[in-house]
Each structure stands twice: as structure tokens, then as C-alpha cells.
Write a protein that holds these residues in place. Sequence first.
Motif, PDB file in Angstrom:
ATOM      1  N   ARG A  61       0.866  -1.289  -0.001  1.00  0.00           N
ATOM      2  CA  ARG A  61       0.042   0.033  -0.049  1.00  0.00           C
ATOM      3  C   ARG A  61       0.895   1.285   0.249  1.00  0.00           C
ATOM      4  NH1 ARG A  61      -3.596  -3.512   2.827  1.00  0.00           N
ATOM      5  NH2 ARG A  61      -2.646  -2.968   4.956  1.00  0.00           N
ATOM      6  N   GLU A  85       1.011   3.042  -3.667  1.00  0.00           N
ATOM      7  CA  GLU A  85      -0.078   3.461  -4.141  1.00  0.00           C
ATOM      8  C   GLU A  85      -0.799   4.711  -3.867  1.00  0.00           C
ATOM      9  OE1 GLU A  85      -2.412  -0.071  -3.634  1.00  0.00           O
ATOM     10  OE2 GLU A  85      -3.461   0.538  -1.830  1.00  0.00           O
ATOM     11  N   LYS A 109      -4.421   6.440  -3.784  1.00  0.00           N
ATOM     12  CA  LYS A 109      -5.961   6.168  -3.758  1.00  0.00           C
ATOM     13  C   LYS A 109      -6.815   7.446  -3.512  1.00  0.00           C
ATOM     14  CE  LYS A 109      -5.803   1.727  -1.389  1.00  0.00           C
ATOM     15  NZ  LYS A 109      -6.312   0.968  -0.520  1.00  0.00           N
ATOM     16  N   VAL A 152      -7.437   4.265  -8.024  1.00  0.00           N
ATOM     17  CA  VAL A 152      -6.353   3.537  -7.211  1.00  0.00           C
ATOM     18  C   VAL A 152      -4.875   3.672  -8.337  1.00  0.00           C
ATOM     19  CG1 VAL A 152      -5.072   1.590  -6.171  1.00  0.00           C
ATOM     20  CG2 VAL A 152      -7.392   2.021  -5.899  1.00  0.00           C
TER      21      VAL A 152
END
Length: 157
Positions: free
Chosen positions: A34, A37, A39, A59
Amino acid sequence: MRIATIAVLALTLGGAACRSSQPTTQLNAADAARRHEWKGSLFTPSGLAGAMQVRGTAVWVRDGDAASTVTVSISNATAGGMHPWHIHRGRCGDNGPVVGDASAYKPLAVDAKGNASAAARLEIPLPERGDYYVNVHALATNMGTIISCGNLAPPVS
């Protein structure tokens, strides 16, 4: 007999404690993924509130060292609609430049239930910082009307 029972109980509890630490390793691996990334949640701008309520998610992830991929999903759109979309520099409402090659972004094709999703592979590395947002436009012939927008949150360090 009592000492043997306590010893077996201690070994059983100790083994259970060791086994329970394994999911933590898996969670740490997921947390590490995570970190690479961006978002965001997409919403219809307030100027169109009441006329439509298109919601969605975006995303943006690393795709090798020199590329990245962004995926957008929307819901509650008009069935049969075709909506251009892009990542832009800045924040919702800024009218910032498109990130990457605009032709990489294929339009969102809305299904009979009002849902659509699309992905774009961008020949740019995933940025580590900055301000970025996703716009979903009304039509290719009406790019000035934004039906859904969402600011992207950067990766967690």
C-alpha cells in the motif's frame, strides 16, 4: 501428574502464540504494498448535486520502475454513458494538466446497472509526492463538465 499437565499446557499455549504471529507478517507485506499506491474517492461536484450522484474510486500503483497504472471505477452513472477520465496535477477544481499521455485513458463505458471501470498504463513512474486528482468528464464533446472528481492521497511512508 499435575506438573506434566502444566508443562503440556505451557507448550500448547507457546505453540499457539508462535502461530498467531504469522498473520502479522502477512499484514506487514500488505502494508508495504500500500505504500506504493495513491488512492482516492470520487464524488459528483456540488454544482451538479441533485442532478446526479456519480461515486467512485481510483487507485494509482507502481508498474515497474518507469511506469504506473491507474484504475478507476464509478457507480450510479447513466446506463450506456461513455465518460472520458484522466489523472490531473493539482486538486479537484484546479483544471490542472493531464498526467501522462491522454490517449492512454480509455473512456469509462457504463453498463446497464450504472457501473463502469477502466485502467490506464502510464509511461511515467509513480510519483512519491505532489497533488493529483481524477476527473470523470461528462462526454468527449463536453470535457468542461465534470461529473465526478476525487483527490488522490499519496502513498504512506
